[in-house]
Design an enzyme around this catalytic site. Structure first.
Site, PDB file in Angstrom:
ATOM      1  N   ASP A 278     -10.048 -26.873  56.639  1.00 58.18           N
ATOM      2  CA  ASP A 278     -10.209 -25.445  55.585  1.00 58.18           C
ATOM      3  C   ASP A 278      -9.474 -24.841  55.880  1.00 58.18           C
ATOM      4  OD1 ASP A 278     -11.406 -27.007  53.882  1.00 58.18           O
ATOM      5  OD2 ASP A 278     -13.519 -25.925  54.637  1.00 58.18           O
TER       6      ASP A 278
ATOM      7  N   ASP B 172     -17.725 -25.549  53.941  1.00 61.47           N
ATOM      8  CA  ASP B 172     -18.504 -24.459  54.108  1.00 61.47           C
ATOM      9  C   ASP B 172     -19.952 -24.728  52.651  1.00 61.47           C
ATOM     10  OD1 ASP B 172     -16.136 -24.013  52.529  1.00 61.47           O
ATOM     11  OD2 ASP B 172     -15.460 -22.494  53.388  1.00 61.47           O
TER      12      ASP B 172
ATOM     13  N   ASP C   9     -19.246 -29.287  49.781  1.00 61.43           N
ATOM     14  CA  ASP C   9     -18.334 -29.910  50.624  1.00 61.43           C
ATOM     15  C   ASP C   9     -19.498 -30.698  51.202  1.00 61.43           C
ATOM     16  OD1 ASP C   9     -16.525 -29.120  50.820  1.00 61.43           O
ATOM     17  OD2 ASP C   9     -16.956 -26.680  51.725  1.00 61.43           O
TER      18      ASP C   9
ATOM     19  N   ASN D 148     -25.034 -50.119  93.564  1.00 63.13           N
ATOM     20  CA  ASN D 148     -25.622 -50.948  93.160  1.00 63.13           C
ATOM     21  C   ASN D 148     -25.176 -52.314  93.892  1.00 63.13           C
ATOM     22  OD1 ASN D 148     -26.852 -49.250  92.200  1.00 63.13           O
ATOM     23  ND2 ASN D 148     -27.568 -50.235  90.103  1.00 63.13           N
TER      24      ASN D 148
HETATM   25  P1  ATP Z   1      -9.765 -23.263  52.085  1.00 58.50           P
HETATM   26  O1  ATP Z   1     -10.185 -24.238  51.330  1.00 58.50           O
HETATM   27  O2  ATP Z   1      -8.302 -22.839  52.180  1.00 58.50           O
HETATM   28  O3  ATP Z   1     -11.036 -22.455  52.673  1.00 58.50           O
HETATM   29  P2  ATP Z   1     -11.388 -21.857  49.988  1.00 58.50           P
HETATM   30  O4  ATP Z   1     -12.035 -22.584  50.509  1.00 58.50           O
HETATM   31  O5  ATP Z   1     -11.696 -20.564  50.359  1.00 58.50           O
HETATM   32  O6  ATP Z   1      -9.686 -21.690  51.095  1.00 58.50           O
HETATM   33  P3  ATP Z   1     -11.926 -21.651  47.072  1.00 58.50           P
HETATM   34  O7  ATP Z   1     -12.736 -20.532  47.884  1.00 58.50           O
HETATM   35  O8  ATP Z   1     -11.635 -22.663  46.319  1.00 58.50           O
HETATM   36  O9  ATP Z   1     -11.084 -21.817  48.714  1.00 58.50           O
HETATM   37  O10 ATP Z   1     -10.845 -20.722  46.547  1.00 58.50           O
HETATM   38  C1  ATP Z   1     -10.452 -21.889  46.142  1.00 58.50           C
HETATM   39  C2  ATP Z   1      -8.751 -20.108  44.964  1.00 58.50           C
HETATM   40  O11 ATP Z   1      -9.792 -20.006  43.583  1.00 58.50           O
HETATM   41  C3  ATP Z   1      -8.153 -19.521  45.558  1.00 58.50           C
HETATM   42  O12 ATP Z   1      -6.958 -20.179  45.841  1.00 58.50           O
HETATM   43  C4  ATP Z   1      -8.486 -18.573  44.895  1.00 58.50           C
HETATM   44  O13 ATP Z   1      -7.275 -18.098  43.795  1.00 58.50           O
HETATM   45  C5  ATP Z   1      -9.940 -18.394  43.689  1.00 58.50           C
HETATM   46  N1  ATP Z   1     -10.638 -17.472  44.368  1.00 58.50           N
HETATM   47  C6  ATP Z   1     -11.175 -17.902  45.474  1.00 58.50           C
HETATM   48  N2  ATP Z   1     -12.101 -16.858  45.315  1.00 58.50           N
HETATM   49  C7  ATP Z   1     -12.595 -16.107  44.495  1.00 58.50           C
HETATM   50  C8  ATP Z   1     -13.598 -15.414  44.003  1.00 58.50           C
HETATM   51  N3  ATP Z   1     -14.450 -15.372  44.653  1.00 58.50           N
HETATM   52  N4  ATP Z   1     -13.329 -15.032  42.663  1.00 58.50           N
HETATM   53  C9  ATP Z   1     -12.125 -15.930  41.515  1.00 58.50           C
HETATM   54  N5  ATP Z   1     -11.345 -16.603  42.198  1.00 58.50           N
HETATM   55  C10 ATP Z   1     -11.573 -16.649  43.278  1.00 58.50           C
END
Ligand code: ATP
Length: 904
Positions: free
Chosen positions: A333, A642, A646, A708
């Site tokens: 990630d 995480d 996943d 051995n």
């Molecule tokens: P990576 O895969 O690099 O670890 P990540 O798992 O944090 O990143 P996601 O959490 O799936 O990626 O986030 C994907 C997209 O969703 C981000 O690019 C962002 O634009 C949006 N995003 C992330 N967190 C939030 C949130 N708390 N609320 C709304 N949108 C979010």
């Protein structure tokens, strides 16, 4: 005391009744004192396990080993034959050997148990009105728990609040589809488990949404506890190497029987003394079977994983240690693993203006500057900016905490960045929350990539939706401008997409915020209907710098023949910029987006997978496809993860690595390894340790088997030459069960060697004996055997009595084996390159073995028992010059090998 836990049909009671019966309340939760008292009264919240094995039972298990049984039988038989001394000594050696084995096994078990403690699940509880993260084992009835997607439900609990909550109850009911949960009372009796929608059950997992619940039962009183029999202690997993060794052990066992039969027949034919021949045959069997090996491998693995844990990698499944050494691809990630996960808003776009934000990390000190450099001092002067910042702060569950030693975010770091920028603008959640009190939430998930909250507002309801710009813009039909809301035309949409790309190409994560006005709260809160017809407000550009050490680790992987692949939910441009900075993206490498992946067939993906270095805008389910495609090419894949979604990819990967800090409990449960610091570098270090552990175990095996082989060569050829046995049976036993053990173990503890990451990974199917190892074991064993044979033959020629001749042989055999341990440290490198003293454990082990050896020669009582004689000073010359032979010849062999490789 568990019987004290009250039992009611909790699903049919309302919140007040539940709180009254459990002596708790829905705001403060239990007080800390009360929780401590309850923990004492009700006991820990764990399912009972069988008590661990006692030392005595471990010792008895050792005594049941087939070899030990043979030895005990031999002791009894020699007793009958009148050789009482022999029987006593054999029994003493067997007991000593058993005690050492028990000690090692106990040490290995304790090390693994300590690791298990480190990965015990946590639970979030509200106690004394504060949210605390505690060990799930400390949850008590009456506790107020908070759960969200990815959590394990820590105990049975009655829901009092929920938002889009779903759990998977497969572990309990067998139902594989997620179950929707809500807090409404169920006014019925005898409701089956699967229909108790307002109850959460221990051992189930939260697959979506969030909820708050009161714990009604813990430990064995939970539904899971009721159906669980006493949990058997987890059967210790065996690794592929251990399985391979078991097979080797069996083959050698058969080989030993053949040798025994041969030697026995040969002795009879030569007219040797029968009882002595019988004992020699038995001791030869002991010499042929590497009985010390399984114990050495177990303890080396256990100590290896302990060492890994000190480097922040917790191994949850033992076979992963070996698989790590074979990894060819690491899919990582981006956020938090390759980057620091310290999100800071650096730019804001709203209503055609770009603002710069100053300041670093989560410290809420900084300014918001207009393009001309002037500071925005009064947020209310800029309505659109105010709406954007307020929306970011309210559509948000993160808290900023001043630890006294800096600031940290509790919750999602991306959301933390929005709290910080609001603080820089002088806006607190309290003030904003007064204007727009929150009513409901549709939580973020990484598939939708959006999150929506509803707030009371003047004249109706306002919703805020934030999320990935490309996704959100598709849901917008209007846009906020300085003069009000206007329709979002294609032209403006394209302009906004361009601004997003420009910001993202600098490696920044971009979040978009939109809003919508509702006359009244909508009845149906499904994301499909709610997240439509939105009004676009603006963008936040968030930096998350790469971890400085990650670039070097990526390079190290490349040298080690391991590809690094970045997988991210972020925008393509953001991903590309970071991947270039970290040197993950090299000329000729490709980038694929989730959208492209969706259009590809499995075959097309398999075809492409070998060239793709970055996957952007992907959802967790894409990860599973990526793992499959890479595995198709024979890759050994390590994959990080995480979130709750996943889990399938973590399970399917050869090595699933979950995040210790930001990872959900579900991801941790599914993984083979937990990265305590969420850091990519930790995986690379674990690979290095994995390679080292494998090499070390191979060194131990090499050492024990060649020793051995040496014994067999010496005894067999001596008998063949009609010289009788060059060692007494008890001497053979002593050599095998006492002298060889400590160096073999110490070889397993060799520290990681420089250059171990300069070679390509080992092939997973590779046998322990491939690459010439088998041949080396044989010829090096032959040298040890021949050196001892020469010693015996010389003593014979000089007319020395049998006892003295055997002493010289015994010393030569022991000393050459001890010196040979230096050879076994590396298959190719010279001892003098590695440094003779660089493995401290080996030096100590040699000292211990040498002391034991000398004791047998010097202490009169032991001399008697082991039938040895005090050697003459000139004997030492023979002993030492012959003992050094294996070292000299093996070093010469290594030099020849290096030269020929160099020439090639
Ligand atoms: P990576 O895969 O690099 O670890 P990540 O798992 O944090 O990143 P996601 O959490 O799936 O990626 O986030 C994907 C997209 O969703 C981000 O690019 C962002 O634009 C949006 N995003 C992330 N967190 C939030 C949130 N708390 N609320 C709304 N949108 C979010």
């Amino acid at each position: 005391m568990e019987h004290l836990q009250p039992e009611y049909n909790w699903y049919s009671l309302d919140t007040d009744e539940i709180c009254q019966k459990l002596g708790t309340n829905t705001v403060r939760g239990l007080d800390l004192n009360e929780a401590a008292i309850r923990l004492k009264n009700y006991g820990p919240n764990v399912l009972q396990e069988k008590p661990p094995r006692s030392l005595l039972s471990m010792f008895i298990a050792q005594m049941k080993e087939i070899l030990v049984v043979i030895l005990i039988a031999a002791a009894v038989i020699s007793g009958f034959l009148g050789e009482w001394e022999d029987s006593i000594v054999i029994i003493a050696i067997v007991i000593l050997n058993g005690a050492i084995g028990t000690f090692q096994e106990n040490k290995a078990e304790n090390a693994l148990k300590a690791l298990k403690e480190l990965t015990r699940p946590f639970a979030k509880v509200i106690r004394g009105e504060k949210v605390l993260q505690i060990n799930a084992g400390e949850v008590v009835p009456g506790d107020l728990i908070l759960v969200e997607a990815g959590d394990l439900v820590p105990a049975d609990a009655r829901l009092i609040e929920s938002s889009s909550l779903q759990t998977s109850e497969a572990a309990l009911t067998g139902e594989s589809l997620p179950v929707e949960k809500e807090s409404a009372v169920i006014k019925a009796h005898q409701v089956p488990l699967g229909d108790r929608k307002n109850m959460l059950f221990m051992g189930t997992t939260v697959t979506g949404g969030r909820g708050k619940a009161v714990v009604v039962a813990t430990g064995m009183k939970t539904e899971l506890g009721r159906i669980a029999q006493l949990l058997d202690e987890a059967v210790p997993e065996t690794t592929p190497l251990q399985q391979q060794l078991e097979k080797v052990g069996k083959t050698l066992g058969v080989f030993a029987l053949v040798i025994v039969a041969l030697v026995f027949c040969m002795g009879l034919w030569r007219g040797e003394y029968l009882p002595e021949m019988f004992m020699i045959a038995i001791s030869l069997a002991v010499a042929a079977v590497p009985e010390g090996l399984p114990a050495v491998v177990t303890i080396v693995l256990a100590l290896g994983v302990t060492r890994m844990s000190r480097r922040n990698a917790i191994i949850r499944k033992l076979p992963a240690v070996e698989t790590l050494g074979t990894a060819t691809v690491i899919c990582s990630d981006k956020t938090g693993t390759l980057t620091r996960n310290e999100m800071t808003v650096t730019r804001i776009y709203v209503a055609d203006k770009i603002y710069e934000v100053t300041g670093n990390g989560y410290v809420p000190a900084g300014k918001i500057l207009e393009q001309n450099g002037s500071e925005v001092t009064q947020l209310s002067d800029d309505e659109s900016l105010e709406l954007l910042i307020a929306g970011g702060l309210l559509n948000n569950n993160a808290e900023l905490e001043d630890t006294g030693n800096g600031h940290r975010v509790i919750g999602d770091p991306t959301e933390g960045a929005l709290v910080v920028v609001a603080a820089k603008a002088g806006l607190s959640r309290k003030t904003a929350g007064k204007k727009y009190p929150r009513l409901a939430e549709i939580p973020f998930d990484s598939i939708r990539k959006m999150m929506t909250t509803f707030h009371r507002a003047e004249g109706g309801i306002r919703s805020f939706t934030k999320g990935a710009p490309d996704v959100l813009l598709r849901r917008c039909s209007g846009v906020l401008t300085r003069t009000g809301i206007i329709d979002l035309h294609e032209e403006t949409r394209m302009k906004l997409i361009k601004i997003n790309s420009q910001l993202a190409s600098q490696g920044q994560r971009i979040l978009a915020l939109a809003t919508r006005f509702w006359p009244a709260m909508p009845a149906n809160l499904s994301p499909e209907t709610i997240e439509q017809d939105l009004v676009f407000v603006g963008f936040f550009a968030i930096t998350d710098p790469p971890r400085p050490e990650a670039r070097e680790a990526v390079e190290l992987c490349r040298r080690a023949g391991i590809r690094t692949v970045m997988i991210t939910g972020d925008h393509r441009e953001t991903a590309e910029a970071i991947a270039r900075e970290l040197s993950i993206l090299q000329p000729g490498d490709h980038i694929l987006t989730g959208e492209q992946l969706d259009r590809m067939s499995e075959e097309e993906l398999k075809h492409a997978a070998n060239r793709v270095a970055v996957y952007a805008r992907v959802s967790p389910e894409h990860k599973l496809r990526i793992v499959e495609a890479l595995k198709h090419h024979g890759h050994i894949v390590a994959m990080t993860g995480d979130g709750v979604n996943d889990a399938p990819a973590l399970k399917r990967a050869d090595i699933g690595a979950s995040m210790g800090i930001s990872g959900t409990e579900v991801a941790k449960e599914a993984s083979d390894m937990v990265l305590l610091d969420d850091n990519f570098v930790t995986i690379v270090k674990a690979v290095e340790e994995g390679r080292t552990i494998y090499n070390n175990i191979r060194s131990s095996i090499h050492y024990l088997l060649s020793c051995n082989a040496g014994e067999i060569v010496a005894i067999f050829s001596s008998l063949l030459l009609g010289l009788g046995s060059p060692l007494s049976p008890i001497q053979i036993l002593w050599l095998n069960l006492v002298t060889d053990g400590p160096p073999a173990l110490a070889l397993g503890l060799e520290p990681p060697r420089k250059g171990i990451m300069n070679k390509p990974p080992r092939k997973p199917k590779e046998s322990l004996f491939s690459g010439g190892v088998g041949i080396k074991i044989l010829w090096q064993g032959a040298i040890i055997g021949l050196a001892s044979l020469v010693a015996y033959w010389l003593a014979f020629r000089w007319g020395r009595p049998l006892e003295e001749a055997r002493t010289i042989t015994f010393l030569t055999m022991s000393m050459s084996q001890l010196i040979h341990s230096f050879n076994a440290r590396s298959l190719e490198q010279s001892l003098f390159t590695i440094g003779p003293f660089s493995n401290r454990s080996l030096v100590l082990a040699l000292a211990a073995s040498l002391t034991a050896l000398l004791a047998v020669i010097i202490v009169p009582f032991l001399r008697n028992v082991f039938e040895t004689a005090m050697p003459r000073p000139s004997d030492w010359v023979v002993v030492l010059s012959l003992s050094i032979m294996p070292l000299v010849l093996v070093e010469a062999g290594k030099l020849a090998g290096r030269l020929s490789r160099h020439r090639a």
